[in-house]
Design an enzyme around this catalytic site. Structure first.
Site, short mmCIF file in Angstrom:
data_model
loop_
_atom_site.label_atom_id
_atom_site.label_comp_id
_atom_site.label_asym_id
_atom_site.label_seq_id
_atom_site.Cartn_x
_atom_site.Cartn_y
_atom_site.Cartn_z
N SER A 149 0.87 -1.19 0.00
CA SER A 149 0.00 0.00 0.00
C SER A 149 0.90 1.23 0.00
CB SER A 149 -0.84 -0.02 1.29
OG SER A 149 -1.49 1.22 1.50
N TYR A 162 -1.47 -1.29 10.58
CA TYR A 162 -1.63 -1.54 9.14
C TYR A 162 -0.36 -1.09 8.40
CZ TYR A 162 -3.74 -1.38 4.44
OH TYR A 162 -4.02 -1.56 3.10
N1 LIG Z 1 -8.81 -0.36 -0.88
C1 LIG Z 1 -7.76 0.43 -0.79
O1 LIG Z 1 -7.90 1.67 -0.83
C2 LIG Z 1 -6.38 -0.17 -0.64
C3 LIG Z 1 -5.28 0.70 -0.69
C4 LIG Z 1 -4.00 0.17 -0.56
C5 LIG Z 1 -3.83 -1.20 -0.38
N2 LIG Z 1 -4.91 -2.02 -0.34
C6 LIG Z 1 -4.67 -3.46 -0.16
O2 LIG Z 1 -5.22 -4.14 -1.26
C7 LIG Z 1 -5.67 -5.43 -0.86
C8 LIG Z 1 -7.11 -5.62 -1.30
O3 LIG Z 1 -7.92 -4.60 -0.69
P1 LIG Z 1 -9.48 -4.43 -1.03
O4 LIG Z 1 -9.76 -2.99 -1.07
O5 LIG Z 1 -9.84 -5.28 -2.19
O6 LIG Z 1 -10.11 -5.01 0.33
P2 LIG Z 1 -11.40 -5.94 0.51
O7 LIG Z 1 -11.74 -5.89 1.96
O8 LIG Z 1 -12.47 -5.58 -0.49
O9 LIG Z 1 -10.83 -7.37 0.11
C9 LIG Z 1 -9.96 -8.10 0.93
C10 LIG Z 1 -10.36 -9.55 0.82
O10 LIG Z 1 -9.47 -10.32 1.65
C11 LIG Z 1 -10.24 -11.36 2.21
N3 LIG Z 1 -9.63 -11.90 3.42
C12 LIG Z 1 -9.47 -11.28 4.62
N4 LIG Z 1 -8.95 -12.14 5.52
C13 LIG Z 1 -8.75 -13.32 4.86
C14 LIG Z 1 -8.25 -14.58 5.26
N5 LIG Z 1 -7.85 -14.82 6.52
N6 LIG Z 1 -8.19 -15.57 4.33
C15 LIG Z 1 -8.60 -15.35 3.06
N7 LIG Z 1 -9.09 -14.17 2.63
C16 LIG Z 1 -9.17 -13.16 3.53
C17 LIG Z 1 -11.59 -10.71 2.54
O11 LIG Z 1 -12.62 -11.67 2.72
C18 LIG Z 1 -11.80 -9.80 1.33
O12 LIG Z 1 -12.58 -10.42 0.33
C19 LIG Z 1 -5.46 -5.51 0.66
O13 LIG Z 1 -4.26 -6.22 0.92
C20 LIG Z 1 -5.36 -4.06 1.05
O14 LIG Z 1 -4.60 -3.91 2.23
C21 LIG Z 1 -6.17 -1.53 -0.47
#
Ligand SMILES: NC(=O)c1ccc[n+]([C@@H]2O[C@H](COP(=O)([O-])OP(=O)(O)OC[C@H]3O[C@@H](n4cnc5c(N)ncnc54)[C@H](O)[C@@H]3O)[C@@H](O)[C@H]2O)c1
Length: 262
Positions: A149, A162
């Site tokens: 991130s 985080y």
């Molecule tokens: N959304 C943002 O703005 C953003 C920004 C920077 C980084 N990220 C990173 O991108 C990635 C995806 O984010 P997103 O926005 O799609 O989030 P999201 O919450 O929509 O998706 C994350 C997914 O991970 C799954 N998950 C959580 N714990 C789990 C486990 N123990 N086993 C299997 N699956 C599990 C959840 O069920 C969910 O479907 C993450 O790693 C997040 O930290 C997101």
């Protein structure tokens, strides 16, 4: 013979991932599902992995859903055994599963908060890597893309744990790139900025300055002053997953509208 860039460029869009098996964790989340869909649209056979009970996002002829808990080694091993029996060995691993955890300065977090977020965001990435890499070593090729991130590049006061987990993912990626390059395996991290996703909405709601001020602070001063859309991350993963990035490893692909540039 090493394919030249011109030859790679001549491939049809369908062929960018043709013949490759990709495993995407967090495949039912906003960024994971956009990534799984784009890789499949470009010809990959995709195994989308997420927690049992999480609803799948649509249906695609080249995407199969599997349940996994990335924090549990036996679940990871069982799921990888099942999907590799069906699809063969894995060419691309995308570690997108992640959680943000509760907001609050370090002294307000509990040991449970710490364990839960490190288990998903760091141990989960490591466990998936640990059990996918042996197959990649056998076939002497592979590409691993780990979701860090912008919060893995800079600090911030709202979600320190985080930031700590995403910083760990960044350096696990570089270390694995160093260890596995000789086996033809590339490892890169991807660093999304603020995206138009449920995770981002959750952290805005949790912010101590309120959602509107949070967004203004996060994206208002960016060279591109808006949130990103999930596809804009998925295209970055597609590049790192495809052979077009065959000389790229240990790198950080930042897709953030310029947030970290200013
Ligand atoms: N959304 C943002 O703005 C953003 C920004 C920077 C980084 N990220 C990173 O991108 C990635 C995806 O984010 P997103 O926005 O799609 O989030 P999201 O919450 O929509 O998706 C994350 C997914 O991970 C799954 N998950 C959580 N714990 C789990 C486990 N123990 N086993 C299997 N699956 C599990 C959840 O069920 C969910 O479907 C993450 O790693 C997040 O930290 C997101």
């Amino acid at each position: 013979m090493v394919e030249t860039a011109t030859q790679a460029g001549k491939k049809s869009p369908e062929g960018r991932m043709a013949g490759k098996v990709a495993v995407v964790t967090g495949g039912r989340g906003d960024l994971g599902s956009a990534t799984a869909r784009l890789l499949a649209d470009h010809g990959a056979t995709v195994a989308s992995l997420d927690r049992a009970g999480t609803p799948a996002v649509g249906v695609h002829p080249r995407i199969t859903e599997y349940d996994v808990d990335v924090t549990d080694e036996s679940s990871v091993m069982e799921t990888i055994r099942t999907l590799e029996a069906k699809h063969g060995s894995t060419d691309v691993l995308v570690n997108a599963a992640g959680i943000i955890g509760p907001a609050g300065a370090s002294h307000t977090a509990t040991v449970d908060d710490f364990n839960v977020i490190f288990d998903v965001n760091v141990k989960g990435v490591w466990l998936m890597t640990k059990h996918i890499v042996p197959g990649m070593i056998r076939q002497e090729s592979g590409s691993i893309i780990n979701f860090s991130s912008i919060h893995g590049l800079t600090g911030g006061r709202n979600v320190p744990l985080y930031h700590a987990t995403k910083g760990a993912v960044r350096l696990l990626s570089k270390s694995d790139a160093a260890a596995y390059g000789a086996h033809g395996i590339r490892v890169n991290s991807i660093h999304p900025g603020s995206m138009n996703t449920r995770m981002s909405r959750r952290s805005a709601e949790q912010s101590d300055i309120g959602a509107e001020a949070y967004y203004k602070q996060l994206v208002g001063g960016n060279p591109l002053p808006r949130q990103g859309e999930p596809d804009e991350i998925a295209y970055g993963v597609l590049y790192l997953a495809s052979d077009e990035s065959r000389f790229t490893t240990g790198s950080e692909l930042v897709i953030d509208g310029g947030y970290t540039a200013v």
